[in-house]
Design an enzyme around this catalytic site. Structure first.
Site, PDB file in Angstrom:
ATOM      1  N   HIS A  40       0.840  -1.203   0.000  1.00 42.55           N
ATOM      2  CA  HIS A  40       0.000   0.000   0.000  1.00 42.55           C
ATOM      3  C   HIS A  40       0.878   1.258   0.000  1.00 42.55           C
ATOM      4  CE1 HIS A  40      -2.936   3.025   1.110  1.00 42.55           C
ATOM      5  NE2 HIS A  40      -2.309   3.228   2.259  1.00 42.55           N
ATOM      6  N   HIS A  64       3.684   7.502   5.044  1.00 38.71           N
ATOM      7  CA  HIS A  64       2.482   8.172   5.550  1.00 38.71           C
ATOM      8  C   HIS A  64       1.794   7.460   6.714  1.00 38.71           C
ATOM      9  CE1 HIS A  64       0.339   5.352   2.876  1.00 38.71           C
ATOM     10  NE2 HIS A  64      -0.730   5.601   3.618  1.00 38.71           N
ATOM     11  N   ASP A  65       1.952   6.146   6.827  1.00 36.12           N
ATOM     12  CA  ASP A  65       1.290   5.409   7.909  1.00 36.12           C
ATOM     13  C   ASP A  65       2.234   4.984   9.033  1.00 36.12           C
ATOM     14  OD1 ASP A  65      -1.414   5.481   7.290  1.00 36.12           O
ATOM     15  OD2 ASP A  65      -1.326   3.735   5.986  1.00 36.12           O
ATOM     16  N   GLU A  68       1.179   6.532  12.454  1.00 35.50           N
ATOM     17  CA  GLU A  68      -0.151   6.075  12.864  1.00 35.50           C
ATOM     18  C   GLU A  68      -0.184   4.593  13.231  1.00 35.50           C
ATOM     19  OE1 GLU A  68      -4.389   5.699  10.616  1.00 35.50           O
ATOM     20  OE2 GLU A  68      -3.326   7.599  10.376  1.00 35.50           O
ATOM     21  N   ASP A  69       0.571   3.769  12.499  1.00 38.98           N
ATOM     22  CA  ASP A  69       0.417   2.310  12.628  1.00 38.98           C
ATOM     23  C   ASP A  69       1.624   1.567  13.178  1.00 38.98           C
ATOM     24  OD1 ASP A  69      -2.151   2.502  11.633  1.00 38.98           O
ATOM     25  OD2 ASP A  69      -1.555   2.138   9.573  1.00 38.98           O
ATOM     26  N   ASP A 127      -3.394   8.258  -0.900  1.00 43.66           N
ATOM     27  CA  ASP A 127      -3.691   7.197   0.071  1.00 43.66           C
ATOM     28  C   ASP A 127      -5.129   6.707  -0.101  1.00 43.66           C
ATOM     29  OD1 ASP A 127      -3.836   5.585   2.434  1.00 43.66           O
ATOM     30  OD2 ASP A 127      -4.300   7.335   3.659  1.00 43.66           O
TER      31      ASP A 127
END
Length: 196
Positions: A40, A64-65, A68-69, A127
């Site tokens: 992704h 980008h994640d 957050e993750d 995204d």
């Protein structure tokens, strides 16, 4: 610096960010799927590269994640990839505050992007474009059952994605950004195919 027409992931910075993201997302898979999560991140960066965005924006797409993750912090990104990349990622990172409802998290995400720099908005759009494209592929196989993998169902997913595309549309006009407008139209087209 425009990267349009150039090969993808062929600069030291992009290669480093790819390796960093791959390590961060090691063992993670897409919701309800055997697809490794790094795919992704790579596809988001590929979309940004295709539209000719700067190397910093492409790198932010790869990363980008991560905040957050994973356990990565914005400070880690700032140290490794600089202030600009860290700042771009900051605006596309949803809050991890315990007890905050899904709807409130999504409202905060949209509000943050409403005031975000152009680069963050395009990272978010790339995204979401990849997210809904993957969702459509699965929807074509299993129909609305695809929404069972999310904590909120089809109606709330529709609300979130339609709210985002309205904001992307307004921001694309404000920035006079044709690529953002194209991504927005593509997202809307995909959503329409799923009856959203």
């Amino acid at each position: 610096m425009s990267t349009q027409g150039k090969k993808f992931l062929n600069t030291p910075l992009q290669e480093s960010a790819y390796r960093f993201a791959k390590e961060c997302h090691k063992g993670q898979f897409r919701k309800g799927s055997p697809r490794p999560y790094i795919n992704h991140c790579t596809e988001v960066a590929r979309i940004l590269n295709k539209f000719g965005y700067s190397e910093e924006i492409i790198v932010a797409g790869l990363l980008h994640d991560t905040v957050e993750d994973t356990e990565v912090t914005l400070e880690d990104l700032r140290r490794e990839y600089g202030e600009e990349v860290s700042n771009l990622v900051k605006y596309v990172t949803e809050t991890r505050t315990p007890g905050v409802s899904w709807t409130k998290r999504k409202v905060m995400y949209i509000k943050n992007l409403t005031d975000a720099p152009e680069g963050s908005v395009v990272v978010s759009a790339a995204d979401k474009l990849h997210n809904v494209t993957e969702m459509l592929q699965d929807w074509l196989k299993v129909g609305d059952a695809v929404f069972l993998r999310f904590s909120e169902g089809k109606e709330k997913q529709k609300w979130f994605h339609r709210s985002l595309t309205e904001m992307y549309f307004v921001r694309s006009l404000f920035f006079e950004n044709e690529s953002l407008l194209k991504m927005t139209r593509s997202i809307n087209k995909v959503l329409g195919k799923m009856g959203m």
